[in-house]
Design a protein around this motif. Structure first.
Motif, PDB file in Angstrom:
ATOM      1  N   ILE A   1     -14.226  42.420  32.567  1.00 23.54           N
ATOM      2  CA  ILE A   1     -14.973  42.064  31.681  1.00 23.54           C
ATOM      3  C   ILE A   1     -16.298  42.076  32.212  1.00 23.54           C
ATOM      4  N   ASP A   2     -17.113  43.166  31.765  1.00 22.19           N
ATOM      5  CA  ASP A   2     -18.530  43.521  32.373  1.00 22.19           C
ATOM      6  C   ASP A   2     -19.592  42.388  31.731  1.00 22.19           C
ATOM      7  N   ALA A   3     -19.515  41.997  30.782  1.00 18.07           N
ATOM      8  CA  ALA A   3     -20.545  41.190  30.021  1.00 18.07           C
ATOM      9  C   ALA A   3     -19.998  40.406  28.599  1.00 18.07           C
ATOM     10  N   LEU A   4     -20.381  39.144  28.449  1.00 21.12           N
ATOM     11  CA  LEU A   4     -19.965  38.725  27.095  1.00 21.12           C
ATOM     12  C   LEU A   4     -20.859  37.574  26.982  1.00 21.12           C
ATOM     13  N   PRO A   5     -21.063  37.166  25.468  1.00 21.05           N
ATOM     14  CA  PRO A   5     -21.900  36.264  25.371  1.00 21.05           C
ATOM     15  C   PRO A   5     -21.607  34.816  25.852  1.00 21.05           C
ATOM     16  N   ALA A   6     -22.479  33.945  26.235  1.00 23.78           N
ATOM     17  CA  ALA A   6     -22.395  32.820  26.748  1.00 23.78           C
ATOM     18  C   ALA A   6     -22.476  31.693  25.691  1.00 23.78           C
ATOM     19  N   PRO A   7     -21.589  30.741  25.534  1.00 19.24           N
ATOM     20  CA  PRO A   7     -20.588  30.565  26.059  1.00 19.24           C
ATOM     21  C   PRO A   7     -19.283  31.263  25.349  1.00 19.24           C
ATOM     22  N   THR A   8     -18.525  31.732  25.979  1.00 14.76           N
ATOM     23  CA  THR A   8     -17.147  32.545  25.464  1.00 14.76           C
ATOM     24  C   THR A   8     -15.988  32.008  25.932  1.00 14.76           C
ATOM     25  N   THR A   9     -14.928  31.641  25.161  1.00 14.92           N
ATOM     26  CA  THR A   9     -13.429  31.041  25.433  1.00 14.92           C
ATOM     27  C   THR A   9     -12.718  32.214  25.514  1.00 14.92           C
ATOM     28  N   LEU A  10     -11.847  32.632  26.537  1.00 12.75           N
ATOM     29  CA  LEU A  10     -10.763  33.531  26.395  1.00 12.75           C
ATOM     30  C   LEU A  10      -9.434  32.930  26.205  1.00 12.75           C
ATOM     31  N   TYR A  11      -8.518  33.634  25.444  1.00 11.83           N
ATOM     32  CA  TYR A  11      -7.187  33.396  25.165  1.00 11.83           C
ATOM     33  C   TYR A  11      -6.338  34.665  25.547  1.00 11.83           C
ATOM     34  N   LEU A  12      -5.485  34.786  26.136  1.00 10.98           N
ATOM     35  CA  LEU A  12      -4.435  35.926  26.607  1.00 10.98           C
ATOM     36  C   LEU A  12      -3.056  35.266  26.405  1.00 10.98           C
ATOM     37  N   ASN A  13      -2.338  36.026  25.388  1.00  7.14           N
ATOM     38  CA  ASN A  13      -1.222  35.663  24.878  1.00  7.14           C
ATOM     39  C   ASN A  13      -0.742  34.173  24.706  1.00  7.14           C
ATOM     40  N   GLY A  14      -1.780  33.457  24.057  1.00  4.94           N
ATOM     41  CA  GLY A  14      -1.687  31.930  23.790  1.00  4.94           C
ATOM     42  C   GLY A  14      -2.248  30.948  25.038  1.00  4.94           C
TER      43      GLY A  14
END
Length: 141
Positions: free
Chosen positions: A80-93
């Motif tokens: 992921i090149d850029a993302l809003p700060a702060p951002t939480t990531l979830y992948l398959n739960g």
């Protein structure tokens, strides 16, 4: 380490995650916790937090994807090149917690061939926007 068996086509080693997203907004207060209607996001890089949502709101962006069945072993790296700060990531739960950009991680052990879901939780006071998001297929050693 679990390996995903896939066919790696030279022109298809990257799976774009830039389109096909849905966005829900919700309030943080438990008594007010209620998702609004999901709406599609044409492009993750063009998404911005809805300015009508003031303090106490978050956005929940999610996308489902499948991986093509292939005939060589590959590992997958999420970039992921850029993302809003702060951002939480979830992948398959799985909760990856708050992540920083640029983000890159081997996610082979957290994805399957079918029915994968990636999601982000973005609070209303987050700063910045999303850059390109993609899975890179890397041949197994």
């Amino acid at each position: 380490m679990r390996r995903v068996i896939l066919t790696l086509m030279l022109n298809n080693a990257e799976i774009s995650l830039d389109s096909g997203w849905l966005c829900d907004y919700y309030e943080h207060e438990p008594s007010l916790y209620e998702f609004m209607d999901s709406h599609p996001i044409p492009s993750l890089t063009a998404w911005r937090f809805d300015a009508r949502m003031v303090e106490g709101w978050s956005a929940y962006l999610q996308r489902r994807f499948d991986l093509p069945l292939q005939d060589v072993c590959v590992n997958y790296t999420l970039h992921i090149d850029a993302l809003p700060a702060p951002t939480t990531l979830y992948l398959n739960g799985r909760d990856f917690g708050v992540i920083d950009a640029p983000f890159s991680a081997d996610v082979t052990d957290f994805i399957a061939l079918d029915d994968n879901r990636i999601a982000f939780r973005v609070p209303c006071d987050a700063v910045g926007g999303f850059g390109r998001a993609r899975l890179i297929a890397v041949p197994c050693p």
